[in-house]
Design a protein around this motif. Structure first.
Motif, short mmCIF file in Angstrom:
data_model
loop_
_atom_site.label_atom_id
_atom_site.label_comp_id
_atom_site.label_asym_id
_atom_site.label_seq_id
_atom_site.Cartn_x
_atom_site.Cartn_y
_atom_site.Cartn_z
N ASN A 1 48.18 -20.90 54.85
CA ASN A 1 47.64 -20.66 56.20
C ASN A 1 48.26 -21.62 57.20
O ASN A 1 48.68 -21.23 58.29
N ILE B 1 51.79 -20.77 57.92
CA ILE B 1 51.91 -19.55 58.71
C ILE B 1 51.63 -19.80 60.18
O ILE B 1 52.42 -19.44 61.06
N GLY C 1 54.34 -21.92 61.75
CA GLY C 1 55.55 -21.12 61.97
C GLY C 1 55.40 -20.22 63.19
O GLY C 1 56.28 -20.16 64.06
N LEU C 2 54.24 -19.54 63.25
CA LEU C 2 53.96 -18.67 64.39
C LEU C 2 53.99 -19.46 65.69
O LEU C 2 54.56 -19.03 66.70
N ILE D 1 57.49 -20.30 66.82
CA ILE D 1 58.18 -19.13 67.39
C ILE D 1 57.67 -18.84 68.81
O ILE D 1 58.46 -18.66 69.75
N HIS E 1 39.40 -14.47 66.48
CA HIS E 1 38.86 -15.70 65.88
C HIS E 1 39.09 -15.65 64.37
O HIS E 1 38.98 -14.60 63.76
N HIS F 1 45.46 -16.46 62.09
CA HIS F 1 46.55 -17.44 62.28
C HIS F 1 46.98 -17.46 63.74
O HIS F 1 47.33 -18.50 64.28
N ARG G 1 72.85 -15.93 75.41
CA ARG G 1 72.94 -15.89 73.95
C ARG G 1 74.19 -16.56 73.43
O ARG G 1 74.17 -17.31 72.48
#
Lengths: 579, 272
Positions: B71, B74, B77-78, B81, B134, B137, B183
């Protein structure tokens, strides 16, 4: 390459939760599947106070009662002790398999449980369907009007989901979770007492007994009062074998802890003042003044200071704090004063402590106290120690509580948990404390709540072998009801409990006298209670007046008393009295 | 010559001493994690008498511990990002354009970091409930943006301002579209800055406790909450907590390894 890595990361983030927490579809179980599951779990729940047939009957009732809720999910939470871990690993799986209600029993830290229950009360948002919350919170729940009244629920809305074999009369201490009127707001799920712990082998050693008698003129045994406890503490720390040693090793007649930390507060709110005799007569808690020194009239808290009719800074409370500081300084090992509750808990298992005024029995399930390698067991791994009633101070009167018992209790918050959630949660609570599973649960965590558990034939046999060091004997004794938890007089447990350790700590370090410490504490509690605005029975402080007025009244706060004569009783005699 | 080597020697002695001092707590945690609780409580020892893997076995065989670690990874990481997606364009705007109130807005961003996290518990709980996220993640990841986005914008803006504006202009003259330029040219130029930003976001999110606790119950229960189980009515499970501590250091250590060359610049918010 980088792109691939990035994509992998993103994919992981999106997929893993699904894999880890994916939900399966719940389908109804056939009769055959149910009976297979019952047989499987009956084997797991052995020993049991019920016969196999009775267990089968009870589990069948659960399966039937849960039919309408099959496929639901509920979440409960409890603190991290062995009993609750077993519930979460074994009982939750059993309940899910048998009833089709998926239960997650979340195990978190004790402080975290209190934080979350408060947040759920404040926001009205459902975090958990049901909590195992210490019944110390009873005064908080009854004033916040937050907990579901289980008596009403069982005969009304929840009649269909109330187990006919629940047998509330079988509970050892249902009163812990009751308000002033006997309404069950919380139902104990596990309880552990705070008992006197001592080295039975030393106390029954002929040579040591002879030495003690020669010095003090009475028999070495379980101290009935603090005067005797103090003599025994002095004897082991300074006098045994002439220099306070046994087998050449220094030993100590007392163990405690004194580091400035929240756990120092529990030391007092849980046990110390009640054992000293601060409060009024009354079981489970003194009325109108309880062991916190809070006076309550008509359910309304009136103050903690003597000047308002409370007893938090009364002579009895000051005596309690004085003894605590003096004993730690004079008789305990040097490291005791710098320890917290959790550090001090296992220290008697090192083998150099003769007695301790209170020892939570949860520690005693630890291998440190029971391992054949342990210094406090014989070569067969049987305890050389025993537990007995806690000695009491000179202000204690017949009819008062004599010690503390903690009781994690099932609590449903009525505003945020309703309808089916409530019913499913209540089923889970009953299952986790049912007769079918209770005895097995005791063998894991040693925290009994049912009479049928402690009076079972199985435990009688085990106790004969000395397996539990007197714990079962204590729970079967006629005095067990005198060990109780914090009562309904405490209007806001988390907030008021926090005031204790800060004020006690300054007495340990010598920055304030015991009298000043207790004065400050009583004032802090009065300040907070004066500002409280609770839903019902909110505190209304008595006006301050001359403390002597209150000390002259009968009951607590009690006026100064003379010292008492030391008194002991042989452990084996004590056991006979209980049977 | 000897003068120089003497100086070097002094410096090395100092650095080695400093390193040893820094390592003591980590060493202590590591050896504690290989001891049994009985040994930890029985007295002081500088290395385990009998190396025990019990604590690690308990963690690796417990679905609760493993899912907590998952958890945490995750939502961290989220969070990284989301933070990068939001703050790279924002930092570019602050670095390259002038608009009304830009300085004030830029400073205001940083003041978000100065607010104590506890202030946000109740509003966040309400907000996440309203959005029906609620105990997910995403909730924690969004909650952590409150602190990470401002910091990320500040760091990235520093890095971007270090790159001459002429590079942008030359690219446009050469016929690059904005997206193409961004880019192909700009992102590679500020890559170290992005690495450092990711590192800072990662470490904050990984160790943050208050919001992570408030936004989760069981489905996204982070490792910091599971750690609280080690302290309870049966005392402190020192060995277990130490083992969990060692395991929580590892991801951070890995990230540090990858961005080690740009850390100093990151601490100076890209302004070197």
């Amino acid at each position: 390459m980088r792109k691939t890595l990035l994509l992998l990361c993103v994919a992981t983030c999106l997929i893993v939760p699904g894999v880890l927490f994916g939900e399966g579809q719940q389908e109804g179980a056939t009769a055959e599947e149910s009976s297979e599951a019952i047989e499987k779990w009956i084997e797991v729940f052995s020993p049991s106070a019920l016969t196999k047939e009775e267990q089968r009957q009870e589990l069948e009732w659960f399966i039937k009662a849960a039919e309408p809720y099959r496929g639901m999910e509920i979440v409960s939470c409890a603190e991290g002790i062995a009993t609750h871990k077993w519930e979460s690993e074994v009982l939750a799986e059993a309940f899910t398999e048998l009833t089709g209600i998926k239960v997650t029993h979340d195990i978190i830290g004790e402080g975290e449980v209190v934080d979350r229950i408060q947040r759920q009360i404040q926001t009205g948002r459902k975090l958990y369907d049901i909590y195992v919350n210490d019944a110390d919170m009873i005064g908080t729940h009854l004033r916040a009007n937050s907990a579901l009244n289980l008596n009403n629920y069982m005969v009304g809305e929840g009649a269909a989901v109330t187990n006919p074999m629940l047998d509330l009369n079988d509970w050892l201490n249902p009163e812990f979770g009751q308000d002033y009127d006997g309404n069950q707001l919380q139902l104990p799920d596990q309880a552990f007492a705070n008992l006197y712990w001592f080295r039975y082998d030393w106390f029954t050693d002929a040579d040591i007994m002879k030495q003690f008698k020669a010095i003090y003129g009475y028999d070495l045994g379980v101290p009935v009062n603090w005067a005797a406890y103090e003599d025994i503490a002095n004897f082991f720390t300074n006098e045994v074998n002439g220099d306070g040693t046994i087998d050449g090793e220094p030993v100590y007649g007392h163990m405690d802890y004194g580091k400035k930390s929240p756990s120092l507060g529990w030391r007092f709110t849980d046990a110390w003042l009640s054992i000293a005799g601060v409060g009024d007569v009354g079981i489970p808690n003194g009325l109108p003044v309880d062991e916190w020194g809070i006076r309550v009239e008509n359910k309304i808290p009136k103050g903690a200071s003597v000047s308002r009719g409370g007893a938090t800074n009364s002579p009895a409370a000051v005596y309690a704090l004085t003894k605590y500081v003096d004993w730690m300084k004079n008789y305990a090992p040097d490291y005791a004063a710098s320890m917290t509750w959790s550090e001090a808990g296992p220290t008697p298992s090192r083998g150099n402590i003769a007695q301790r005024p209170f020892q939570y029995i949860t520690w005693l399930a630890d291998p440190a106290f029971n391992d054949p390698e342990s210094p406090v067991t014989d070569k067969n791994g049987k305890p050389l120690w025993r537990v007995a009633p806690t000695p009491h101070g000179k202000y204690w009167d017949e009819g008062m509580k004599v010690g503390y018992q903690d009781a994690g209790s099932w609590t449903i918050l009525k505003d945020s948990v309703t309808g089916d959630d409530r019913a499913a949660a209540w089923l889970w609570a009953q299952f986790a404390s049912s007769k079918t599973v209770s005895l097995k649960k005791f063998t894991v965590g040693r925290t009994p709540v049912r009479k049928s558990t402690v009076f079972s034939d199985y435990l009688a046999e085990e106790e004969k072998k000395g397996t539990y060091g007197g714990i079962v004997t204590f729970y079967k004794s006629p005095v067990e009801y005198m060990w109780t938890d914090s009562g309904p007089n405490v209007p806001h447990y988390p907030l008021l409990a926090e005031q204790w350790w800060k004020n006690i700590a300054t007495a340990v370090t010598g920055d304030t006298t015991p009298q000043e410490s207790m004065d400050n504490l009583a004032r802090d509690m009065d300040d907070l209670m004066g500002k409280m605005n609770l839903k019902q029975f909110s505190p209304e402080l008595n006006p301050e007046r001359d403390p002597q007025y209150w000390l002259d009244q009968p009951g607590s706060p009690k006026a100064e008393r003379p010292d008492e004569e030391p008194k002991t009783i042989a452990y084996d005699e004590l056991i006979k009295e209980w049977n | 010559m000897t003068h120089v080597s003497g100086k070097l020697k002094k410096r090395y002695i100092f650095l080695i001493t400093y390193f040893i001092l820094l390592s003591i707590p980590i060493y202590w945690m590591l050896i504690t994690s290989f001891k049994t609780d009985a040994e930890i409580l029985s007295g002081l020892s500088y290395f385990p008498k009998n190396i025990s893997f019990e604590n690690y076995i308990e963690i690796f065989t417990s679905s609760v511990w493993m899912s907590s670690f998952a958890n945490s990874l995750i939502y961290v990481g989220l969070n990284v990002i989301i933070v990068l997606l939001v703050s790279v364009p924002a930092a570019y705007a602050f670095s390259r354009y002038q608009f009304v109130g830009d300085k004030h807005l830029f400073f205001w961003l940083l003041t978000n970091r100065m607010a104590p996290a506890a202030v946000f518990i109740v509003p966040f709980t309400e907000l996440f409930y309203t959005l029906h996220i609620h105990d997910t993640h995403l909730a924690v990841a969004l909650g952590h943006c409150l602190f990470n986005v401002p910091l990320a914008i500040w760091i990235l803006e520093g890095f971007m301002s270090g790159i001459p504006k002429e590079i942008d202009e030359t690219a446009f003259v050469d016929g690059y579209s904005f997206v193409h330029f961004f880019r192909k040219i700009f992102i590679p130029l500020i890559a170290p800055g992005i690495g450092v930003t990711a590192f800072f976001s990662f470490t904050f999110s990984w160790v943050e406790l208050i919001i992570a606790k408030a936004a989760t119950i069981v489905n996204a229960k982070p490792v910091v909450v599971t750690l609280t189980v080690g302290i309870g009515a049966e005392g402190v499970k020192w060995g277990l907590l130490a083992a969990a501590g060692v395991l929580t250091i590892i991801p951070g250590a890995l990230v540090v390894y990858f961005v080690r060359n740009n850390m100093a610049k990151g601490f100076a918010l890209g302004r070197v």
